[in-house]
Structures are given as structure tokens and as C-alpha cells.
Design an enzyme around this catalytic site. Structure first.
Site, PDB file in Angstrom:
ATOM      1  N   TYR A 109       5.850   5.481  -1.493  1.00 39.36           N
ATOM      2  CA  TYR A 109       6.570   5.953  -0.311  1.00 39.36           C
ATOM      3  C   TYR A 109       7.816   5.103  -0.056  1.00 39.36           C
ATOM      4  O   TYR A 109       8.902   5.626   0.205  1.00 39.36           O
ATOM      5  CB  TYR A 109       5.631   5.908   0.894  1.00 39.36           C
ATOM      6  CG  TYR A 109       6.211   6.429   2.177  1.00 39.36           C
ATOM      7  CD1 TYR A 109       6.232   7.799   2.451  1.00 39.36           C
ATOM      8  CD2 TYR A 109       6.729   5.557   3.139  1.00 39.36           C
ATOM      9  CE1 TYR A 109       6.748   8.272   3.650  1.00 39.36           C
ATOM     10  CE2 TYR A 109       7.248   6.023   4.328  1.00 39.36           C
ATOM     11  CZ  TYR A 109       7.252   7.383   4.580  1.00 39.36           C
ATOM     12  OH  TYR A 109       7.780   7.854   5.770  1.00 39.36           O
ATOM     13  N   GLY A 122      10.772   4.054  12.883  1.00 37.88           N
ATOM     14  CA  GLY A 122       9.637   3.152  12.768  1.00 37.88           C
ATOM     15  C   GLY A 122       8.370   3.898  13.133  1.00 37.88           C
ATOM     16  O   GLY A 122       8.181   5.050  12.744  1.00 37.88           O
ATOM     17  N   GLY A 132       0.793  -1.211   0.000  1.00 36.14           N
ATOM     18  CA  GLY A 132       0.000   0.000   0.000  1.00 36.14           C
ATOM     19  C   GLY A 132       0.830   1.268   0.000  1.00 36.14           C
ATOM     20  O   GLY A 132       0.274   2.372  -0.034  1.00 36.14           O
TER      21      GLY A 132
END
Length: 241
Positions: free
Chosen positions: A147, A178, A143
Site C-alpha cells: 500500500y 491521515g 505491514g
């Protein structure tokens, strides 16, 4: 005389924490932003940082903006390429706009911002370039093909440019956060966060924006000159690179 640091996307989220950490460490900070005037004004009033508005995806705007920063604050010693956007979607539904907007802001901006200050750093025999990549640039994420591609490209940029800067006193490094407790992440459904996100993080919590800020201050320091071409992972053990 204080060193001058520019932080792109420096008035909100991780960028704001980076700007504040550098301010606390004695740097003169220029925090750039593009979209949210209200947040930028609030950040400026609270911190006293110098705030500038331009689109890091526009090379000409970066050249002019950096000229203004250097005229007002002095030559740029530290550049933190932090600005980034997401336009998520599965690849079979991804539009050209989603792809190019993310690549332009998250990857092309590194050239747009670094190229105008690079020669000055070379001439002064000192510079620190720090690029905020992502765990998803290391491991990929469904998804987020756009990016992840951009953030992986950031790492290639760092590794190559570090070799060019090494002999003239410029270090180039990356930080890969993260899950960090920004407003965007904290806005997630608490049940989803508890069941689907936190179990992936061995330390059992989200990272704090201030932890990324401290990492930037470490890499920006004058005495960090032997560290270059490196990727610092800050993900609580979620992904071991």
C-alpha cells in the site's frame, strides 16, 4: 453548463464524501465503484449522482466506462482518482497476490483512468486531476509495504504529470489523508483507537470525510489553476511533510 467530475470509488467512505461535495458545488458527478452493489444503489438513491460500475485496475474497462460517461454526461473536466484497496501483511508473509492486487488498484488505476481523458483535457485546454494518496505513501507503514509503495507512486505520478499538463491548462495534485472517520476506521476497537491512534494526531481527533471532500472542491475549481504538482496533507499534524 456544469463541469463533469468522475470520482473513482465514489460511492462509499471518502469517495462518497468527495462525490457529495462536488455535487453540492454544482458539478455533474459520475461515481464509479467495483464491488458493493447495495452501497452503490443506496448512494445513488440518496444523492442522485450518476453511478457506474467497472474495475479501475482494468484499462479496457476504464476506456469503455469513460466513453459511456462522456456520452451521457459530457467530456470529463475533473478526475478524482480515489479508488483503493488494502491487503495488509508483513513483507515476509506477503503473497504475490497481495502485492499485485494493491499495486494494480491503487497505482496502475491512475494510468488506466487518466490516460483516456488526458487528450480531451489537452484539446479543451482545461482539466483537473486529483489523486487521493495517503499519509502512508509519505512516511511508510509496517505491514503495508504494498500500500505504501503504491501511494508513494501516486505522488510521483502527480509530480511528473503536472509538468506535462501545466502549459495546457491541466492541473494535477494529490491529497494525503491521515486517519479519517470512515466506517472502516470507526470499526476499530475503541480502546485501540483511543490508546494507539488518537495520541499520534496532534489535533486530537480523526479527520472527517467531508474535510477531504472540501479539499477536492478547492483543487477542482476553475480558479485553482496556479496550484499544480502539489501534495495537500490532511492528517491533523500527524506527519509534517
Amino acid at each position: 453548463m456544469s463541469r463533469v467530475a468522475v470520482v473513482t470509488g465514489g460511492t462509499r467512505g471518502i469517495g462518497a464524501a468527495i462525490s457529495m461535495a462536488l455535487l453540492a458545488a454544482g458539478y455533474k458527478v459520475a461515481a464509479t465503484y467495483h464491488g458493493n452493489d447495495e452501497a452503490a444503489a443506496r448512494f445513488k438513491s440518496v444523492t442522485g449522482a450518476h453511478v457506474y460500475k467497472w474495475d479501475v485496475g482494468d484499462y479496457a474497462a476504464c476506456v469503455e466506462g469513460l466513453k459511456t460517461v462522456e456520452a451521457e454526461l459530457g467530456p470529463v473536466d475533473v478526475l478524482v482518482n480515489n479508488a483503493g484497496i488494502t491487503k495488509d501483511g508483513f513483507f515476509h508473509k506477503m503473497t504475490p497476490e497481495q502485492w499485485y492486487d494493491v499495486i494494480n488498484t491503487n497505482l496502475n488505476s491512475l494510468f488506466n483512468m487518466t490516460r483516456p481523458v488526458w487528450e480531451g483535457m489537452r484539446n479543451r485546454k482545461f482539466g483537473r486531476v486529483i489523486c487521493i494518496s495517503s499519509i502512508n505513501g509519505q512516511k511508510g507503514q509496517a505491514g503495508q509495504v504494498n500500500y505504501s509503495a503504491a501511494k508513494a507512486g501516486d505522488l510521483g505520478f502527480v509530480k511528473a504529470l503536472a509538468q506535462e499538463g501545466a502549459r495546457v491548462g491541466i492541473t494535477v495534485n494529490a491529497i494525503c489523508p491521515g486517519y479519517i472517520a470512515t466506517d472502516m476506521v470507526k470499526a476499530m476497537n475503541p480502546e485501540v483507537l483511543a490508546k494507539n491512534v488518537l495520541p499520534l494526531i496532534p489535533v486530537g481527533r480523526l479527520g472527517e470525510p467531508e474535510e477531504i471532500g472540501r479539499a477536492v472542491v478547492f483543487l477542482a475549481a476553475d480558479d485553482a489553476g496556479f496550484i499544480t504538482g502539489s501534495t495537500l496533507t490532511a492528517n491533523g499534524g500527524q506527519y509534517i511533510a
